[in-house]
Every structure is written in C-alpha cells, then in structure tokens.
Enzyme design. Structure first.
Site, PDB file in Angstrom:
ATOM      1  N   ASN A  90       0.824  -1.200   0.000  1.00 52.07           N
ATOM      2  CA  ASN A  90       0.000   0.000   0.000  1.00 52.07           C
ATOM      3  C   ASN A  90       0.863   1.256   0.000  1.00 52.07           C
ATOM      4  OD1 ASN A  90      -2.119  -1.730   0.096  1.00 52.07           O
ATOM      5  ND2 ASN A  90      -2.594  -1.397   2.259  1.00 52.07           N
ATOM      6  N   HIS A 107       6.204  -0.687  -2.420  1.00 53.28           N
ATOM      7  CA  HIS A 107       5.768  -0.004  -3.645  1.00 53.28           C
ATOM      8  C   HIS A 107       5.785   1.519  -3.512  1.00 53.28           C
ATOM      9  CE1 HIS A 107       3.498  -3.834  -5.184  1.00 53.28           C
ATOM     10  NE2 HIS A 107       4.789  -3.910  -5.346  1.00 53.28           N
ATOM     11  N   CYS A 115      13.091  13.175  -6.338  1.00 54.99           N
ATOM     12  CA  CYS A 115      13.617  14.125  -7.321  1.00 54.99           C
ATOM     13  C   CYS A 115      14.365  13.396  -8.426  1.00 54.99           C
ATOM     14  CB  CYS A 115      14.538  15.127  -6.637  1.00 54.99           C
ATOM     15  SG  CYS A 115      15.248  16.291  -7.810  1.00 54.99           S
ATOM     16  N   GLY A 173      -5.206  -9.261   2.678  1.00 51.78           N
ATOM     17  CA  GLY A 173      -5.860  -8.330   1.754  1.00 51.78           C
ATOM     18  C   GLY A 173      -5.094  -8.079   0.477  1.00 51.78           C
ATOM     19  N   THR A 174      -4.502  -9.127  -0.067  1.00 53.87           N
ATOM     20  CA  THR A 174      -3.773  -8.951  -1.329  1.00 53.87           C
ATOM     21  C   THR A 174      -4.185 -10.044  -2.306  1.00 53.87           C
ATOM     22  OG1 THR A 174      -1.575  -8.779  -2.350  1.00 53.87           O
ATOM     23  CG2 THR A 174      -1.727 -10.089  -0.328  1.00 53.87           C
ATOM     24  N   ASN A 199      -8.051 -12.966   3.720  1.00 51.72           N
ATOM     25  CA  ASN A 199      -8.539 -12.204   2.566  1.00 51.72           C
ATOM     26  C   ASN A 199     -10.061 -12.306   2.508  1.00 51.72           C
ATOM     27  OD1 ASN A 199      -7.256 -10.649   0.411  1.00 51.72           O
ATOM     28  ND2 ASN A 199      -8.317 -12.022  -0.989  1.00 51.72           N
TER      29      ASN A 199
HETATM   30  P1  NAD Z   1      -5.757  -5.762  -5.073  1.00 52.78           P
HETATM   31  O1  NAD Z   1      -6.731  -4.646  -5.177  1.00 52.78           O
HETATM   32  O2  NAD Z   1      -5.291  -6.434  -6.289  1.00 52.78           O
HETATM   33  O3  NAD Z   1      -6.392  -6.877  -4.123  1.00 52.78           O
HETATM   34  C1  NAD Z   1      -7.081  -6.562  -2.958  1.00 52.78           C
HETATM   35  C2  NAD Z   1      -7.467  -7.854  -2.262  1.00 52.78           C
HETATM   36  O4  NAD Z   1      -8.068  -7.504  -1.033  1.00 52.78           O
HETATM   37  C3  NAD Z   1      -8.488  -8.706  -3.030  1.00 52.78           C
HETATM   38  O5  NAD Z   1      -8.032 -10.063  -3.020  1.00 52.78           O
HETATM   39  C4  NAD Z   1      -9.778  -8.578  -2.200  1.00 52.78           C
HETATM   40  O6  NAD Z   1     -10.511  -9.769  -2.149  1.00 52.78           O
HETATM   41  C5  NAD Z   1      -9.234  -8.263  -0.832  1.00 52.78           C
HETATM   42  N1  NAD Z   1     -10.124  -7.444   0.005  1.00 52.78           N
HETATM   43  C6  NAD Z   1     -10.979  -6.468  -0.382  1.00 52.78           C
HETATM   44  N2  NAD Z   1     -11.594  -5.942   0.681  1.00 52.78           N
HETATM   45  C7  NAD Z   1     -11.107  -6.593   1.774  1.00 52.78           C
HETATM   46  C8  NAD Z   1     -11.353  -6.504   3.165  1.00 52.78           C
HETATM   47  N3  NAD Z   1     -12.230  -5.637   3.681  1.00 52.78           N
HETATM   48  N4  NAD Z   1     -10.681  -7.340   3.992  1.00 52.78           N
HETATM   49  C9  NAD Z   1      -9.787  -8.244   3.502  1.00 52.78           C
HETATM   50  N5  NAD Z   1      -9.524  -8.371   2.191  1.00 52.78           N
HETATM   51  C10 NAD Z   1     -10.163  -7.547   1.341  1.00 52.78           C
HETATM   52  O7  NAD Z   1      -4.547  -5.180  -4.239  1.00 52.78           O
HETATM   53  P2  NAD Z   1      -3.032  -5.658  -3.995  1.00 52.78           P
HETATM   54  O8  NAD Z   1      -2.966  -7.141  -3.990  1.00 52.78           O
HETATM   55  O9  NAD Z   1      -2.551  -4.857  -2.867  1.00 52.78           O
HETATM   56  O10 NAD Z   1      -2.202  -5.225  -5.292  1.00 52.78           O
HETATM   57  C11 NAD Z   1      -2.420  -4.156  -6.002  1.00 52.78           C
HETATM   58  C12 NAD Z   1      -1.455  -3.019  -6.160  1.00 52.78           C
HETATM   59  O11 NAD Z   1      -2.228  -1.856  -5.962  1.00 52.78           O
HETATM   60  C13 NAD Z   1      -0.301  -2.834  -5.278  1.00 52.78           C
HETATM   61  O12 NAD Z   1       0.773  -2.649  -6.139  1.00 52.78           O
HETATM   62  C14 NAD Z   1      -0.527  -1.523  -4.516  1.00 52.78           C
HETATM   63  O13 NAD Z   1       0.653  -0.759  -4.504  1.00 52.78           O
HETATM   64  C15 NAD Z   1      -1.585  -0.809  -5.276  1.00 52.78           C
HETATM   65  N6  NAD Z   1      -2.676  -0.145  -4.499  1.00 52.78           N
HETATM   66  C16 NAD Z   1      -2.498   0.388  -3.257  1.00 52.78           C
HETATM   67  C17 NAD Z   1      -3.573   0.952  -2.547  1.00 52.78           C
HETATM   68  C18 NAD Z   1      -3.329   1.567  -1.187  1.00 52.78           C
HETATM   69  O14 NAD Z   1      -2.257   2.093  -0.937  1.00 52.78           O
HETATM   70  N7  NAD Z   1      -4.289   1.501  -0.240  1.00 52.78           N
HETATM   71  C19 NAD Z   1      -4.830   0.987  -3.108  1.00 52.78           C
HETATM   72  C20 NAD Z   1      -5.004   0.441  -4.385  1.00 52.78           C
HETATM   73  C21 NAD Z   1      -3.913  -0.112  -5.068  1.00 52.78           C
HETATM   74 ZN    ZN Z   2      16.477  17.486  -6.218  1.00 48.21          ZN
END
Ligand code: NAD
Ligand code: ZN
Length: 232
Positions: A90, A107, A115, A173-174, A199
């Site tokens: 995240n 990430h 910069c 949650g990934t 998840n």
């Molecule tokens: P993803 O969106 O691909 O997957 C999210 C997962 O979380 C899914 O499997 C879903 O079933 C699960 N989920 C949804 N709601 C939930 C809950 N309440 N409790 C538990 N699980 C839940 O996200 P990812 O796997 O993190 O990969 C995506 C990429 O997106 C990463 O590279 C990240 O950097 C970026 N990203 C970050 C954010 C943030 O910073 N909050 C937000 C969106 C995307």
């Molecule tokens: Zn600089």
C-alpha cells in the site's frame, strides 16, 4: 510458537478505511487504465495526467483513517518481542497512523516525492502537478515516490532475508496478482515458515498457503493479533 513473523499487506487492508482497492471488475483503477497512470511510459508520455492522478490519491489521505486491522497490527508491533516485519504494497500512510513502525513500503509512498534531478526523497503532502521545486536541489523535477509497473520494488534484499528467517508468514488483503509480492509465500514456505492468508475472497495464490481465512480484515486481523499475543 512463532518467533519471527513477516506480514505482507495489500489494498484489502485499507478497503474498509475507504481507500479503493486496485482492480475493480471493470479492470480499471479509480476509472483509469493502469497503463495510463502507473507505468514509467505513461509518465514520459503525459506527466501531468499521472501527477494529477497521484495528487488526488495523496489529497485523499487526509480524509481517511486507519481501521481496526491497521490498529491491531500497530498493537502487534508494540508488543511482539521477537522479529517482526510488516511489508506493505500500500502507498497510503494508514499503517504508520495505526502505530506500526517495523514497516517497509515496497511499492513506495504517496506522502513522499522523489527528485529525478538529484535523487533526494522528501516528505510530501502537497500536489506535484504544478512542478514545485525539490527541497534539496531546487529543480522542478519531483515525481511520485511510487514504484510503477516495470520498476523495481524497494527493500527487496531486506524482505528476502526476513522471509528466509520467518517462522510465520501472513498475507492480508492482497489478490496475489502483482509480483514479486505474490511470490513471497513460496519463498517463506520453502524456507520452512507456516503460511497464513487472510482475505475477503480466495486469492490467486490461496492454494500455496497452509491456511486461508476468509472475511473482512477488520475482523480477521484483530483476532489473529489476539491469538499471537496470547502465545507470549
Ligand atoms: P488488489 O486490489 O489487487 O487486491 C485486494 C485484495 O483484497 C483482493 O483479493 C480482495 O478480495 C481483498 N479485500 C478487499 N476488501 C477486503 C477486506 N475488507 N478485507 C480483507 N480483504 C479484502 O490489491 P493488492 O494485492 O494490494 O495489489 C495491487 C497493487 O495496488 C499494489 O501494487 C498496490 O501498490 C496498489 N494499491 C495500493 C492501494 C493503497 O495504498 N491503499 C490501493 C489500491 C492499489
Ligand atoms: Zn532534487
């Protein structure tokens, strides 16, 4: 009883704080195609569009709060006496605000600017689209300190070393669609760790874990932390 723990978190952890997860059913991220906003090529083609996308995400950090899952991981970090590493995909700052400090952002972070002229990283809360000067060198060359698709995630050596030593690996949650994070379970399992997934739905890599618990992070994570702290 586990001593050394590695926890990988993803967008699902912040979903209940109101931060949208990544790929909706339509394949878009907040209405944008990934290749238009989250690659180095997109930034080279249309920097303003990319900067505005991340400026909007950064501005929204002020409107969201850590949820019980972030707070529970903060509690674990405060009380766990042995090794613990929280690795997050995240880019929000909700882990920090939930009290976690043994934390790596693999990430990158919305609240940081990088910069392209001098390489300095600076804490950042304001927009970048208007080309503000770098606090270190003054060049108007700041980009979001975010790892885009095609770029190398941060801290990989430290993360690999922690995975190799772990007794317990937990993914929360990934979706298991983005590598190398999706492969951490294989590294940890091969090195002998017990692997647990929390998840909402089964992920792409559920079958590689010893155990999967399905449900919202705000319920599953505090329960896991209680369970772990009860072993002390
Ligand atoms: P993803 O969106 O691909 O997957 C999210 C997962 O979380 C899914 O499997 C879903 O079933 C699960 N989920 C949804 N709601 C939930 C809950 N309440 N409790 C538990 N699980 C839940 O996200 P990812 O796997 O993190 O990969 C995506 C990429 O997106 C990463 O590279 C990240 O950097 C970026 N990203 C970050 C954010 C943030 O910073 N909050 C937000 C969106 C995307
Ligand atoms: Zn600089």
């Amino acid at each position: 009883m586990p001593k050394r723990i590695v926890i990988l978190t993803g967008a699902g952890l912040s979903a209940e704080s109101g931060v949208p997860t990544f790929r909706g059913p339509d394949g878009l991220w907040e209405g944008e195609r990934i290749e238009d906003v989250a690659t180095p090529e997109a930034f080279a083609r249309d920097p303003q569009r990319v900067q505005r996308f991340y400026d909007a995400r950064r501005a929204r950090l002020a409107e969201v709060e850590p949820n019980p899952a972030h707070l529970a991981l903060g509690r674990l970090d405060r009380h766990w006496p042995d090794e613990l590493l929280i690795v997050t995909q995240n880019v929000d700052d909700l882990h920090e605000r939930g009290g976690a400090s043994r934390l790596l952002h693999m990430h990158g972070e919305l609240a940081s600017a990088w910069c392209r002229a001098c390489g300095a990283r600076s804490p950042w809360r304001a927009p970048l689209a208007d080309g503000p000067p770098c606090p270190a060198c003054g060049a108007p060359a700041l980009r979001p300190d975010i790892v885009w698709f095609g770029e190398m995630p941060y801290h990989m050596d430290t993360i690999d070393a922690a995975l190799m030593r772990a007794d317990l690996f937990v993914a929360i949650g990934t979706s298991g669609q983005v590598y190398p994070a999706a492969g951490f379970v294989d590294v940890a399992r091969h090195a002998g760790a017990r692997c647990l997934e929390l998840n909402l739905d089964p992920s792409m890599v559920s079958d590689r874990f010893h155990e999967s618990r399905l449900g919202p992070a705000s319920r599953l994570v505090p329960a896991l932390v209680d369970e772990l702290l009860a072993t002390l």
